[in-house]
Design an enzyme around this catalytic site. Structure first.
Site, PDB file in Angstrom:
ATOM      1  N   GLY A 114       3.800   0.965   2.558  1.00 42.75           N
ATOM      2  CA  GLY A 114       4.754  -0.060   2.133  1.00 42.75           C
ATOM      3  C   GLY A 114       5.619   0.436   0.978  1.00 42.75           C
ATOM      4  O   GLY A 114       6.837   0.243   0.957  1.00 42.75           O
ATOM      5  N   ALA A 145       1.090   9.541   3.180  1.00 42.34           N
ATOM      6  CA  ALA A 145       1.355   9.049   1.825  1.00 42.34           C
ATOM      7  C   ALA A 145       0.065   8.530   1.206  1.00 42.34           C
ATOM      8  O   ALA A 145      -0.822   8.074   1.921  1.00 42.34           O
ATOM      9  CB  ALA A 145       2.385   7.923   1.872  1.00 42.34           C
ATOM     10  N   ASN A 187      -2.428   0.490  12.103  1.00 41.91           N
ATOM     11  CA  ASN A 187      -3.197   1.394  12.959  1.00 41.91           C
ATOM     12  C   ASN A 187      -3.938   0.572  13.991  1.00 41.91           C
ATOM     13  O   ASN A 187      -4.109  -0.637  13.829  1.00 41.91           O
ATOM     14  CB  ASN A 187      -4.239   2.148  12.118  1.00 41.91           C
ATOM     15  N   LYS A 206      -1.940   7.347  19.277  1.00 38.62           N
ATOM     16  CA  LYS A 206      -2.248   7.401  17.834  1.00 38.62           C
ATOM     17  C   LYS A 206      -3.681   6.942  17.591  1.00 38.62           C
ATOM     18  O   LYS A 206      -4.393   7.480  16.746  1.00 38.62           O
ATOM     19  CB  LYS A 206      -1.249   6.526  17.074  1.00 38.62           C
ATOM     20  N   ASN A 235      -8.944  16.598   6.446  1.00 42.29           N
ATOM     21  CA  ASN A 235      -8.792  16.686   7.909  1.00 42.29           C
ATOM     22  C   ASN A 235      -9.065  18.096   8.450  1.00 42.29           C
ATOM     23  O   ASN A 235      -9.732  18.261   9.469  1.00 42.29           O
ATOM     24  CB  ASN A 235      -7.377  16.260   8.322  1.00 42.29           C
ATOM     25  N   GLY A 255       0.858  -1.194   0.000  1.00 41.74           N
ATOM     26  CA  GLY A 255       0.000   0.000   0.000  1.00 41.74           C
ATOM     27  C   GLY A 255       0.893   1.242   0.000  1.00 41.74           C
ATOM     28  O   GLY A 255       2.102   1.156  -0.262  1.00 41.74           O
ATOM     29  N   ALA A 256       0.291   2.381   0.337  1.00 37.91           N
ATOM     30  CA  ALA A 256       1.046   3.633   0.268  1.00 37.91           C
ATOM     31  C   ALA A 256       2.249   3.611   1.215  1.00 37.91           C
ATOM     32  O   ALA A 256       3.368   3.954   0.835  1.00 37.91           O
ATOM     33  CB  ALA A 256       0.124   4.799   0.607  1.00 37.91           C
TER      34      ALA A 256
HETATM   35  O1  KPL Z   1      -2.931   8.784  10.560  1.00 34.06           O
HETATM   36  C1  KPL Z   1      -3.786   9.368   9.987  1.00 34.06           C
HETATM   37  C2  KPL Z   1      -4.513   8.655   8.920  1.00 34.06           C
HETATM   38  O2  KPL Z   1      -4.776   9.243   7.871  1.00 34.06           O
HETATM   39  O3  KPL Z   1      -4.793   7.468   9.139  1.00 34.06           O
HETATM   40  C3  KPL Z   1      -4.170  10.767  10.371  1.00 34.06           C
HETATM   41  C4  KPL Z   1      -3.434  11.137  11.640  1.00 34.06           C
HETATM   42  C5  KPL Z   1      -5.652  10.831  10.593  1.00 34.06           C
HETATM   43  C6  KPL Z   1      -3.729  11.800   9.381  1.00 34.06           C
HETATM   44  O4  KPL Z   1      -4.432  11.799   8.208  1.00 34.06           O
END
Ligand code: KPL
Length: 298
Positions: free
Chosen positions: A13, A127, A102, A183, A201, A10-11
């Site tokens: 990677g 990215a 994430n 995060k 955002n 993905g972006a």
């Molecule tokens: O980590 C991010 C994401 O896009 O998943 C944030 C912090 C929301 C920044 O865009």
């Protein structure tokens, strides 16, 4: 020179692959074949392209994997376990893994299951993919890297140095668990709302979105307190609004997924918070409504 395997093209990677490949050998692994010539557009607008060693999970050989110093797992959270399982029979049992997902869930599962050292990384590098043969590095960020139990400090330092030398500044930390929760709080306050309303955002600062972000922050802060996760300097509000401003022009990752028709990471981001809320008997109506909105729509 030590080889890095990057599983998940993905972006993130591709950004890691193209950056690390300037310093040392890299193999980028995905489920399907990728064009070997990949281009990176830098935040400064330059284009760097390079031939990468791209393999599929089926064509990665034991001999090549045996030369690797580490494997960076850069898939989405929901795909991480299956991706690792697809190549695990060719990996050395002591191969260090770096998990870039994430949320907070798959990290614990893989840290318990994998026989070698497991580090987690959390990054604010921005990215996005530009077709099948390119990635745009939208904004510089920072990466933190460490093991959930605080071990493997010298490995974290070595891998952080490699990333820093490749132009992706990284710092080894002993409290990655706390950093992952921080995060997660940021992701929970930004990602579901921008994906739902299809906004950048920075638009979260305006009405009608601002009170929605505030409602998320309030629920998240209560959960973090119950979980004994120390608040960041300046508090949760300050952390979230600082990131919103710093990434104002970004399309967050969950919005990119919605726009591309891909599954979203709502479960990885909201699931651990909802579970913690239930454990502590806390009301989380805003988080639950956001979760319900995406569940079933993917
Ligand atoms: O980590 C991010 C994401 O896009 O998943 C944030 C912090 C929301 C920044 O865009």
């Amino acid at each position: 020179m030590s080889l890095s395997l990057i599983l998940g093209p993905g972006a993130l990677g591709r950004l890691l692959a193209l950056r690390l490949a300037e310093q040392a050998p890299v193999t980028l692994i995905g489920r399907r074949p990728l064009p070997p010539r990949q281009a990176l557009t830098t935040p400064e607008g330059e284009t760097l392209d390079r031939e990468l060693d791209c393999r599929t999970t089926a064509t990665l050989t034991r001999a090549l994997a045996g030369e690797a110093e580490c494997l960076h797992l850069t898939t989405k959270a929901y795909a991480a376990e299956a991706a690792l399982a697809a190549v695990a029979d060719r990996l050395r049992p002591d191969l260090p893994l770096v998990l870039w997902q994430n949320g907070f869930g798959v990290q614990q599962v893989l840290a318990e299951r994998w026989t070698g050292p497991v580090l987690c990384a959390t990054t604010t590098e921005g990215a996005f993919l530009a077709g099948d043969d390119g990635v745009v590095h939208a904004g510089h960020g920072r990466t933190l890297i460490g093991a959930l139990d605080g071990r493997h400090g010298s490995l974290a330092e070595r891998l952080a140095d490699r990333l820093t030398a490749a132009g992706l500044p990284a710092t080894p930390v002993e409290d990655i668990r706390v950093r992952l929760w921080h995060k997660l709080a940021v992701n929970a306050a930004i990602n579901p709302l921008v994906a739902r309303f299809r906004i950048r955002n920075g638009q979260l600062r305006d009405r009608p979105f601002r009170p929605m972000v505030e409602a998320v922050i309030e629920e998240v802060a209560a959960i973090m307190a119950a979980e004994h996760i120390p608040a960041p300097e300046g508090g949760w509000d300050c952390l979230v609004w600082t990131v919103v401003s710093a990434t104002g022009n970004n399309r967050a990752s969950m919005l990119q997924d919605v726009l591309a028709g891909r599954p979203t990471e709502h479960a990885a981001i909201l699931g651990p918070l909802l579970a913690a809320g239930r454990r502590h008997g806390l009301a989380t109506p805003t988080l639950a409504a956001l979760h319900a909105r995406f569940d079933g729509s993917t």
